[in-house]
Scaffold this motif. Sequence first.
Motif, PDB file in Angstrom:
ATOM      1  N   VAL A 181     -50.533  72.161  21.086  1.00  0.00           N
ATOM      2  CA  VAL A 181     -50.220  73.039  19.970  1.00  0.00           C
ATOM      3  C   VAL A 181     -49.245  74.078  20.489  1.00  0.00           C
ATOM      4  O   VAL A 181     -49.599  74.918  21.326  1.00  0.00           O
ATOM      5  CB  VAL A 181     -51.487  73.701  19.399  1.00  0.00           C
ATOM      6  N   GLU A 182     -48.007  74.004  20.007  1.00  0.00           N
ATOM      7  CA  GLU A 182     -46.942  74.870  20.510  1.00  0.00           C
ATOM      8  C   GLU A 182     -46.598  75.900  19.439  1.00  0.00           C
ATOM      9  O   GLU A 182     -46.236  75.555  18.317  1.00  0.00           O
ATOM     10  CB  GLU A 182     -45.718  74.021  20.850  1.00  0.00           C
ATOM     11  N   VAL A 183     -46.713  77.180  19.824  1.00  0.00           N
ATOM     12  CA  VAL A 183     -46.534  78.283  18.881  1.00  0.00           C
ATOM     13  C   VAL A 183     -45.223  78.990  19.214  1.00  0.00           C
ATOM     14  O   VAL A 183     -45.048  79.487  20.330  1.00  0.00           O
ATOM     15  CB  VAL A 183     -47.717  79.265  18.938  1.00  0.00           C
ATOM     16  N   HIS A 184     -44.321  79.076  18.238  1.00  0.00           N
ATOM     17  CA  HIS A 184     -42.985  79.645  18.460  1.00  0.00           C
ATOM     18  C   HIS A 184     -42.932  81.045  17.856  1.00  0.00           C
ATOM     19  O   HIS A 184     -42.755  81.215  16.652  1.00  0.00           O
ATOM     20  CB  HIS A 184     -41.920  78.749  17.824  1.00  0.00           C
ATOM     21  N   GLY A 185     -43.065  82.044  18.716  1.00  0.00           N
ATOM     22  CA  GLY A 185     -42.911  83.428  18.280  1.00  0.00           C
ATOM     23  C   GLY A 185     -43.892  83.808  17.178  1.00  0.00           C
ATOM     24  O   GLY A 185     -44.839  83.098  16.845  1.00  0.00           O
ATOM     25  N   GLY A 186     -43.693  85.025  16.645  1.00  0.00           N
ATOM     26  CA  GLY A 186     -44.506  85.486  15.531  1.00  0.00           C
ATOM     27  C   GLY A 186     -45.774  86.184  15.984  1.00  0.00           C
ATOM     28  O   GLY A 186     -46.108  86.246  17.173  1.00  0.00           O
ATOM     29  N   THR A 187     -46.485  86.709  15.005  1.00  0.00           N
ATOM     30  CA  THR A 187     -47.747  87.411  15.240  1.00  0.00           C
ATOM     31  C   THR A 187     -48.847  86.757  14.422  1.00  0.00           C
ATOM     32  O   THR A 187     -48.674  86.496  13.221  1.00  0.00           O
ATOM     33  CB  THR A 187     -47.631  88.900  14.861  1.00  0.00           C
ATOM     34  N   TYR A 188     -49.969  86.482  15.075  1.00  0.00           N
ATOM     35  CA  TYR A 188     -51.111  85.828  14.448  1.00  0.00           C
ATOM     36  C   TYR A 188     -52.339  86.682  14.713  1.00  0.00           C
ATOM     37  O   TYR A 188     -52.444  87.350  15.743  1.00  0.00           O
ATOM     38  CB  TYR A 188     -51.292  84.418  15.015  1.00  0.00           C
TER      39      TYR A 188
END
Length: 476
Positions: free
Chosen positions: A57-64
């Motif tokens: 699971v690859e997460v590209h930037g951003g805020t979660y």
Amino acid sequence: MKPLRLVFYTIFLIVLGGRFSLPPTLADDATIIVGGEGGAWHDLQAALDAAPEGALVEVHGGTYTGHIEISKPLTLRGVNWPVIDGLNQGSIISISAPDVTISGFVIRNSGSSLDEENAGIESEAPRTVIENNRFENILFGVYLREAHNSVIRANTFVGKEVDLPRRGDAIRVWSSHNTTIEGNRVSRGRDVVLWYSEHLLVRENIVEDGRYGLHFMYCDDADVSRNILRHNSVGAFLMYSRRLHLHHNRIESNRGPSGYGVGLKDMDDAIIEENIFADNRIGAFLDNSPREVDSTMRFAHNVFAYNDIGVAMLPSVKRNEFYANSFIENVQQVAIEGGSGGDLSGNTWQGNYWSDYAGFDANNDGIGDVPYRAQRLFENLTERKPETRILLYSPVMQAVEFAARVAPLVQPQPKFEDTQPRMQPSFPQGIPALPPPSPIPMLLLGVSLLSIAGGIMLVAMPRRKQTHLHIAQVGV
């Protein structure tokens, strides 16, 4: 009639599909992209729930936002430092499945409850890998519980800006055997706690500005090497463990209320070698170590430099071997703690360098021709009456030592004897050079001298005025 119903049903599905997008289908070997321009997912928890076991699971930037739960083996990888924000509530990520890897994230703003042990990442599963993450404003950083064969590597931890008693542990490892902790940088935490875990590998970490840099309890067969532990209350406190190997570490400027570079309590068969203990209140403190009657402790090729006390031991401590260490310009090279005096003859001292050795080497073999004896009178007084330490660096201390040298009748019995003192110090290989000595002793000496001079002037000045007044009256 039936064809007409089929047409209406088809139109209904088209309209429904336009209003509600269904989640993407996933192959067993899927790489799932979250966020970014090409990401099919924007809800991190939903992507994790939909991912098959073993997925990336690859997460590209951003805020979660947390709380994130991972309940299956997978790899969670951040690209361009995406943020997972706990919003100051609870723990941020919880792992309940084995073989989970998390890397490349900023994990920030855990809750603040010590009772609930709010953490950046908590795991209760084996083979967890936490690497190359940034933990910011967290109470506990990484908390492993029965997570055997795990790795915590190349992370940075910065705790909450609260008083030391209200902080959590940057790293806490509980009952997690064969865990590796390496290459991390920790600041503003409470401790790095390692409890009930065997065969730990702890290396190349920097731990600073906390309470205990490392806090071991019941951790047998650990290897601790090439760490820098500085500006803590205690560099490392090692307790109730066997066969620990502490080597090639730099432990410096730990000057809290205890101020130990390393404290050892009820340790057995530890090997402490090729470390630098510099500018601590006490370089190494030994309490009932070794504990078992058939156990020994070995200190070899270490440097104890610029500490208030190089090594301090309780009078009951025996069976320690000190070989080829260098004791350099400590205010007190070796001290007996506890206020009861005694000697340390139950330990072995051989071939060490002592910067206050006053002997000679006539045959130039590098070994002093007369033994080094630890028998300074002022040290003996401070061990029996600790309150006299306030006189350190004062003329009183110098006067006491001078009296002991010119009148041997008042010399105390030696605490120990090194029959083969070295004439030159030696330094461990591969460790940065010693820091300069702390300026505190010289500052204290300067303040003392200025205070004495000021007191003399204050006493002398009124007398001079009275003398001039008396002369004037006589002249009249």
